[in-house]
Write a protein that holds these residues in place. Sequence first.
Motif, PDB file in Angstrom:
ATOM      1  N   GLY A 181       0.813  -1.206   0.000  1.00 28.36           N
ATOM      2  CA  GLY A 181       0.000   0.000   0.000  1.00 28.36           C
ATOM      3  C   GLY A 181       0.843   1.251   0.000  1.00 28.36           C
ATOM      4  N   VAL A 182       0.293   2.313  -0.612  1.00 33.29           N
ATOM      5  CA  VAL A 182       0.970   3.608  -0.628  1.00 33.29           C
ATOM      6  C   VAL A 182      -0.010   4.676  -0.143  1.00 33.29           C
ATOM      7  N   VAL A 183       0.525   5.654   0.586  1.00 34.44           N
ATOM      8  CA  VAL A 183      -0.282   6.717   1.185  1.00 34.44           C
ATOM      9  C   VAL A 183       0.297   8.057   0.749  1.00 34.44           C
ATOM     10  N   PHE A 184      -0.516   8.826   0.031  1.00 36.97           N
ATOM     11  CA  PHE A 184      -0.091  10.114  -0.505  1.00 36.97           C
ATOM     12  C   PHE A 184      -0.915  11.220   0.149  1.00 36.97           C
ATOM     13  N   LEU A 185      -0.288  11.998   1.020  1.00 33.89           N
ATOM     14  CA  LEU A 185      -0.959  13.070   1.746  1.00 33.89           C
ATOM     15  C   LEU A 185      -0.426  14.406   1.236  1.00 33.89           C
ATOM     16  N   ALA A 186      -1.271  15.161   0.518  1.00 30.33           N
ATOM     17  CA  ALA A 186      -0.865  16.442  -0.076  1.00 30.33           C
ATOM     18  C   ALA A 186       0.406  16.275  -0.903  1.00 30.33           C
ATOM     19  N   LYS A 250      -2.820  -1.124  -3.263  1.00 29.70           N
ATOM     20  CA  LYS A 250      -3.780  -0.106  -2.873  1.00 29.70           C
ATOM     21  C   LYS A 250      -3.077   1.235  -2.707  1.00 29.70           C
ATOM     22  N   ALA A 251      -3.826   2.319  -2.944  1.00 27.74           N
ATOM     23  CA  ALA A 251      -3.291   3.676  -2.768  1.00 27.74           C
ATOM     24  C   ALA A 251      -4.360   4.538  -2.112  1.00 27.74           C
ATOM     25  N   TYR A 252      -3.924   5.335  -1.130  1.00 33.10           N
ATOM     26  CA  TYR A 252      -4.812   6.279  -0.447  1.00 33.10           C
ATOM     27  C   TYR A 252      -4.300   7.689  -0.702  1.00 33.10           C
ATOM     28  N   PHE A 253      -5.213   8.579  -1.085  1.00 32.46           N
ATOM     29  CA  PHE A 253      -4.868   9.970  -1.373  1.00 32.46           C
ATOM     30  C   PHE A 253      -5.673  10.910  -0.479  1.00 32.46           C
ATOM     31  N   ALA A 254      -4.994  11.860   0.155  1.00 28.79           N
ATOM     32  CA  ALA A 254      -5.639  13.024   0.769  1.00 28.79           C
ATOM     33  C   ALA A 254      -5.188  14.234  -0.037  1.00 28.79           C
ATOM     34  N   ILE A 255      -6.147  14.883  -0.721  1.00 29.26           N
ATOM     35  CA  ILE A 255      -5.844  15.957  -1.667  1.00 29.26           C
ATOM     36  C   ILE A 255      -6.490  17.245  -1.191  1.00 29.26           C
ATOM     37  N   CYS A 256      -5.709  18.300  -1.119  1.00 33.80           N
ATOM     38  CA  CYS A 256      -6.217  19.606  -0.694  1.00 33.80           C
ATOM     39  C   CYS A 256      -6.702  20.365  -1.927  1.00 33.80           C
ATOM     40  N   GLY A 257      -7.944  20.854  -1.878  1.00 34.64           N
ATOM     41  CA  GLY A 257      -8.536  21.485  -3.045  1.00 34.64           C
ATOM     42  C   GLY A 257      -7.926  22.819  -3.419  1.00 34.64           C
ATOM     43  N   TRP A 258      -7.490  23.579  -2.398  1.00 36.07           N
ATOM     44  CA  TRP A 258      -6.900  24.903  -2.623  1.00 36.07           C
ATOM     45  C   TRP A 258      -5.379  24.791  -2.496  1.00 36.07           C
ATOM     46  N   ASP A 259      -4.811  23.975  -3.366  1.00 35.57           N
ATOM     47  CA  ASP A 259      -3.410  23.596  -3.288  1.00 35.57           C
ATOM     48  C   ASP A 259      -2.867  23.534  -4.710  1.00 35.57           C
ATOM     49  N   VAL A 281      -9.819   8.089  -2.293  1.00 35.70           N
ATOM     50  CA  VAL A 281      -9.421   9.491  -2.432  1.00 35.70           C
ATOM     51  C   VAL A 281     -10.348  10.361  -1.599  1.00 35.70           C
ATOM     52  N   GLN A 282      -9.745  11.282  -0.853  1.00 35.34           N
ATOM     53  CA  GLN A 282     -10.491  12.330  -0.156  1.00 35.34           C
ATOM     54  C   GLN A 282      -9.977  13.669  -0.665  1.00 35.34           C
ATOM     55  N   ILE A 283     -10.879  14.483  -1.206  1.00 36.18           N
ATOM     56  CA  ILE A 283     -10.524  15.833  -1.656  1.00 36.18           C
ATOM     57  C   ILE A 283     -11.180  16.837  -0.715  1.00 36.18           C
ATOM     58  N   TYR A 284     -10.382  17.730  -0.151  1.00 38.26           N
ATOM     59  CA  TYR A 284     -10.853  18.681   0.858  1.00 38.26           C
ATOM     60  C   TYR A 284     -11.016  20.053   0.206  1.00 38.26           C
ATOM     61  N   SER A 301      -9.600  19.291  10.168  1.00 46.94           N
ATOM     62  CA  SER A 301      -8.395  18.512  10.422  1.00 46.94           C
ATOM     63  C   SER A 301      -8.721  17.234  11.180  1.00 46.94           C
ATOM     64  N   LYS A 302      -9.633  17.310  12.100  1.00 42.51           N
ATOM     65  CA  LYS A 302     -10.050  16.101  12.824  1.00 42.51           C
ATOM     66  C   LYS A 302     -10.744  15.122  11.883  1.00 42.51           C
ATOM     67  N   LEU A 303     -11.529  15.658  10.948  1.00 44.63           N
ATOM     68  CA  LEU A 303     -12.168  14.799   9.957  1.00 44.63           C
ATOM     69  C   LEU A 303     -11.119  14.153   9.061  1.00 44.63           C
ATOM     70  N   TRP A 304     -10.106  14.926   8.665  1.00 43.06           N
ATOM     71  CA  TRP A 304      -9.004  14.373   7.866  1.00 43.06           C
ATOM     72  C   TRP A 304      -8.375  13.180   8.569  1.00 43.06           C
ATOM     73  N   LEU A 305      -8.132  13.300   9.877  1.00 45.18           N
ATOM     74  CA  LEU A 305      -7.510  12.205  10.612  1.00 45.18           C
ATOM     75  C   LEU A 305      -8.438  10.993  10.674  1.00 45.18           C
ATOM     76  N   GLU A 306      -9.727  11.226  10.845  1.00 42.93           N
ATOM     77  CA  GLU A 306     -10.676  10.115  10.824  1.00 42.93           C
ATOM     78  C   GLU A 306     -10.625   9.390   9.482  1.00 42.93           C
ATOM     79  N   HIS A 307     -10.607  10.168   8.403  1.00 38.22           N
ATOM     80  CA  HIS A 307     -10.530   9.569   7.072  1.00 38.22           C
ATOM     81  C   HIS A 307      -9.230   8.775   6.901  1.00 38.22           C
ATOM     82  N   LEU A 308      -8.117   9.335   7.388  1.00 35.72           N
ATOM     83  CA  LEU A 308      -6.831   8.659   7.239  1.00 35.72           C
ATOM     84  C   LEU A 308      -6.836   7.329   7.987  1.00 35.72           C
ATOM     85  N   ILE A 309      -7.343   7.322   9.197  1.00 35.79           N
ATOM     86  CA  ILE A 309      -7.381   6.083   9.974  1.00 35.79           C
ATOM     87  C   ILE A 309      -8.266   5.044   9.285  1.00 35.79           C
TER      88      ILE A 309
END
Length: 317
Positions: A181-186, A250-259, A281-284, A301-309
Amino acid sequence: MAEYRHYAVPDPQWVDFPNNLPPGTIRHGLTRAHDPIAPQEGLDIGEFNVPVRDDASITLRSYRRASSGDEALPLFVYMHGGGFVTGGLETDDLTCRAIALETGIAVVSVEYRLAPENKFPVGFEDCFDILRWTSSLDGQSKLNTNLSKGFILGGTSAGANFTAGLTHLARDEGLSPKITGVVFLAGSFCHPDARPEKYLDRILSVDEINDAPGLTRKSIDFFAGKYGAPPTDKRLSPLLFDSHANIAQKAYFAICGWDPRRDEAILLDQLLQEVGLSTKVQIYQGLPHGFWGTCPDLPASKLWLEHLIEGMRWMIE
């Protein structure tokens, strides 16, 4: 990508940063701090050094759920962000603690060497040497891991950039056990000056988003200059690899929309899906680069951590 421009409509709390944040909001900046470990009930946290090339050694901070006892656990190798020039073991310490405690995955955070004192490819090679060590019998014994349960590599920003390059090279050299698995955060995945022509109409945010707190094209160029990697080197611009197949399952992405880095991440997700990886994928929307590290107590940010877990649990299903 033009169809994703709506993700860059700023969240009102982040406009004119930090003046619109709720009163009392905690703000964190990136530093190279390395503080004594603060104990936490339910976790076993330790540090040790691993030799790498150039007669150097790299400090790892390990996290395990105390109740796991002698059980061999799946492993998450984590690399912090900071534009290759700052950040350290404290940067995402709370995130690493939460993952270990909530998922039962063993976590190791890598204190790789930083530019400009150690220009490219030193930090990348540090992380590659650590990745190889964690896959070795010695590494698995020291960390008490069972990589058949999960062998995950990931990071934030620069750490996500490392992740993409490392997984491609690990695939090409036949690293065993394989990364699962790979995890890509921003994450960032291509130098702006090295974008492949066929993707020019799909990577627009790096040119269009110049008003977000935390990261702009100007700061991207600043960090790239300090790091010193040639723009077309695939270790900096892993979108340039000929194939993205078989880098993981598997790959997990957390993507910031204003980035400014948004579109690269959306594109890489699509390319990984095309070659058979399962992705989440989670896009914020309206939130800037690495917002969770800057203001960890905000609801987003707390929601981001919930999604990551949730994403980490999915990694080991």
